[in-house]
Design an enzyme around this catalytic site. Structure first.
Site, PDB file in Angstrom:
ATOM      1  N   HIS A 137       0.816  -1.221   0.000  1.00  0.00           N
ATOM      2  CA  HIS A 137       0.000   0.000   0.000  1.00  0.00           C
ATOM      3  C   HIS A 137       0.848   1.269   0.000  1.00  0.00           C
ATOM      4  CE1 HIS A 137       0.440  -0.190   4.509  1.00  0.00           C
ATOM      5  NE2 HIS A 137       0.386   1.113   4.395  1.00  0.00           N
ATOM      6  N   ASP A 167       0.150  -7.674   1.619  1.00  0.00           N
ATOM      7  CA  ASP A 167       0.513  -6.253   1.676  1.00  0.00           C
ATOM      8  C   ASP A 167       2.019  -6.059   1.710  1.00  0.00           C
ATOM      9  OD1 ASP A 167       0.041  -3.535   1.601  1.00  0.00           O
ATOM     10  OD2 ASP A 167      -0.045  -3.333   3.777  1.00  0.00           O
ATOM     11  N   GLY A 238       3.228   6.720   8.050  1.00  0.00           N
ATOM     12  CA  GLY A 238       4.589   6.926   7.554  1.00  0.00           C
ATOM     13  C   GLY A 238       5.526   5.823   7.989  1.00  0.00           C
ATOM     14  N   ASN A 239       5.119   5.053   9.033  1.00  0.00           N
ATOM     15  CA  ASN A 239       5.917   3.922   9.496  1.00  0.00           C
ATOM     16  C   ASN A 239       5.743   2.682   8.631  1.00  0.00           C
ATOM     17  OD1 ASN A 239       5.866   5.000  12.796  1.00  0.00           O
ATOM     18  ND2 ASN A 239       7.702   4.087  11.903  1.00  0.00           N
ATOM     19  N   SER A 240       4.725   2.659   7.779  1.00  0.00           N
ATOM     20  CA  SER A 240       4.475   1.475   6.962  1.00  0.00           C
ATOM     21  C   SER A 240       5.712   1.087   6.177  1.00  0.00           C
ATOM     22  CB  SER A 240       3.329   1.730   5.979  1.00  0.00           C
ATOM     23  OG  SER A 240       2.092   1.507   6.581  1.00  0.00           O
ATOM     24  N   LEU A 295      -5.209 -26.549  -1.499  1.00  0.00           N
ATOM     25  CA  LEU A 295      -5.831 -27.866  -1.334  1.00  0.00           C
ATOM     26  C   LEU A 295      -7.238 -27.915  -1.911  1.00  0.00           C
ATOM     27  CD1 LEU A 295      -4.811 -29.036   2.262  1.00  0.00           C
ATOM     28  CD2 LEU A 295      -3.994 -29.912   0.062  1.00  0.00           C
ATOM     29  N   GLY A 296      -7.999 -26.832  -1.738  1.00  0.00           N
ATOM     30  CA  GLY A 296      -9.371 -26.829  -2.217  1.00  0.00           C
ATOM     31  C   GLY A 296     -10.359 -27.283  -1.162  1.00  0.00           C
ATOM     32  N   VAL A 297     -10.207 -26.758   0.045  1.00  0.00           N
ATOM     33  CA  VAL A 297     -11.128 -27.102   1.129  1.00  0.00           C
ATOM     34  C   VAL A 297     -11.584 -25.832   1.825  1.00  0.00           C
ATOM     35  CG1 VAL A 297     -10.202 -29.388   1.608  1.00  0.00           C
ATOM     36  CG2 VAL A 297      -9.199 -27.412   2.739  1.00  0.00           C
ATOM     37  N   ILE A 299     -12.272 -24.710   5.525  1.00  0.00           N
ATOM     38  CA  ILE A 299     -11.948 -25.203   6.858  1.00  0.00           C
ATOM     39  C   ILE A 299     -12.369 -24.183   7.902  1.00  0.00           C
ATOM     40  CG2 ILE A 299     -10.084 -26.758   6.203  1.00  0.00           C
ATOM     41  CD1 ILE A 299      -8.100 -24.563   6.743  1.00  0.00           C
TER      42      ILE A 299
END
Length: 509
Positions: A137, A167, A238-240, A295-297, A299
């Site tokens: 960002h 991010d 500004g810390n990002s 995996l396609g689950v 959960i």
């Protein structure tokens, strides 16, 4: 149940470029992905020696630590140039010929100019040859990125790759012999460890704040992959992209966001663990993108009521609520109702950590897993596949109501009306053709079912582990219940999940 035919806190990303407020939606196994030998790579310094915790010595100063870290933390200044918006992209009222003088040109050549925008955040030099870690960002949409080093020197950077799902972003300057940070093993940090946050808050210049690790494994920003380190070291806009380091000056996290009622720091900040950042960074440098295992689950975590319903002695593990057709999970033998207790030889704590662990494996990898099925332990070899870019575990559906009768007083799921899944219902709610069950047409407010989260438009597919193919099935399975708790498997717009509806004699929860 009878069939019937008819001022809360917010999160703020901490770049001055765009202080974005967003609402909320382990050990990270660093994976090595196969790549072409000629692919770029980043060389980093790593020191995984644990810190000394069994001491009461409190240093009088952290200046020596700051001196080591400060040169590695940079100010990231971004510029988005003024843009011309074509007339076709303008709202209809702005395409009126009478407004032509405001845009210039004739016909489709008319355009409106957006002013340039500037912002800034922080970054961490991770290699001597110019690779820098920051937040997505911070640099998203930037036309120019200028890096200002601690000694005042400046260089122009280019974006190597970004990963919005965590991010994170990697940028690079053309330089050599830069002061690169040393990575620590973020898997071994503990709550209570002292940490320092280094960055460029509000654009006032490099600033260091101190605090401690307040919690681990936080997931609060609504990103798809979250495993944040929480700290009370002051983090502000500004810390990002700045550094969170331990008392030996080693990187344990990339500062990302704060939890705040005012927009300013209020004691809770979040950083992306260094192990996760390093794994993402290595893939972005080598491939320009992050390839995650899949995996396609669907959960979910195991609540106390789910543990009782599945006769589980412990709440650790991840409950499989649904398995995508033709997915790696289905081909490997996973079934709805399974509880995954171990993955790659490590205990599964909860659903979020399992999701992170699966994502860290390269597609095509076969991973051993242990699960509980109907109370019995079972070992499977799960092949991790490619994560589809847009595929979802369950098809989306629209909410609505079709009217239904409430359940009889002596039955379970009182206050719930159901109907069959006919062609009209499938069209109205966009219910997948393969899905069998009973459509919930009404739910009495304040009923136990309503309090458990069941809503009109949901589809009941199982009751107490028994399949439901019609409204009649649902009615029969709720007659003369043996207990006051009913385990219901439902499908809705967010996927498939198990719900325990706990009713008392008067129908309340």
């Amino acid at each position: 149940m009878n069939p019937h035919t008819a001022s809360k806190p917010y999160l703020r990303l901490t770049s001055a470029a765009a202080a974005l407020a967003i609402a909320g939606s382990l050990a990270w196994a660093v994976a090595t992905f196969a790549s072409d030998e000629a692919a770029p790579h980043v060389t980093v310094k790593i020191d995984e020696t644990p810190i000394e915790r069994d001491t009461t010595f409190e240093p009088a100063s952290y200046s020596s630590v700051v001196k080591r870290v400060a040169p590695s933390v940079v100010n990231v200044q971004v510029t988005q140039r003024a843009r011309s918006v074509p007339a076709q992209a303008l709202p209809p009222f702005m395409q009126d010929p009478r407004l032509r003088e405001f845009f210039g040109g004739e016909g489709p050549e008319r355009e409106m100019r957006q002013p340039s925008r500037e912002g800034q955040g922080s970054g961490v030099v991770v290699s001597a040859d110019g690779y820098i870690l920051t937040n997505n960002h911070v640099v998203n949409g930037a036309d120019e990125i200028k890096i200002v080093f601690n000694d005042g020197s400046e260089l122009i950077a280019k974006v190597v790759g970004t990963d919005p799902q965590t991010d994170l972003a990697v940028i690079k300057v053309e330089a050599t012999d830069l002061p690169a940070v040393t990575f620590a093993d973020s898997d071994v940090i503990e709550v209570g460890d002292r940490v320092l946050a280094v960055g460029n808050p509000f654009g006032i210049g490099q600033t260091v704040t101190s605090g401690m690790v307040g919690a681990l494994g936080r997931a609060s920003l609504g990103l798809e992959y979250e495993d944040f380190v929480q700290t009370d070291a002051a983090i502000n806009p500004g810390n990002s992209g700045g550094a969170l380091v331990d008392i030996r000056g080693r990187l344990v996290g990339i500062n990302t966001a704060i939890l705040s009622r005012t927009g300013g720091f209020q004691g809770i900040g979040f950083a992306i663990p260094s192990n996760l950042a390093r794994s993402v960074m290595e893939q972005l440098v080598a491939n320009g993108e992050v390839v995650r295992g899949f995996l396609g689950v669907s959960i979910q975590d195991i609540t106390p009521t789910l543990a009782r319903s599945f006769d589980l002695s412990e709440r650790s593990g991840a409950l499989v609520a649904d398995v995508v057709r033709d997915s790696p999970a289905e081909k490997s033998g996973l079934q709805a109702g399974d509880v995954i207790t171990s993955f790659n030889g490590r205990p599964v704590v909860d659903a979020r950590r399992l999701r992170l662990t699966v994502a860290s494996f390269a597609p095509g990898t076969t991973v051993p897993a242990t699960l509980l099925r109907d109370g019995k332990s079972l070992d499977l070899q799960l092949e991790v596949g490619h994560r589809p870019g847009e595929e979802r575990v369950a098809d989306t559906g629209r909410r609505g109501s079709r009217g239904g009768a409430e359940a009889r007083e002596e039955a379970a799921l009182r206050g719930v009306g159901v109907s069959d899944l006919d062609a009209r219902a499938r069209r109205e709610f966009e219910i997948p053709t393969r899905l069998q069950g009973a459509l919930i047409t009404s739910v009495t407010p304040d009923s136990a079912a309503a309090k458990a989260g069941i809503r009109p438009g949901d589809v009941i597919t199982e009751i107490n582990r028994q399949p439901v193919a019609s409204a009649e099935d649902a009615v029969k399975l709720t007659e003369r219940p043996e207990t006051k708790e009913t385990l219901v498997r439902v499908w809705n717009s967010r996927g498939t999940r198990y719900v325990v509806v706990a009713e008392t004699a008067d129908g309340s929860s």
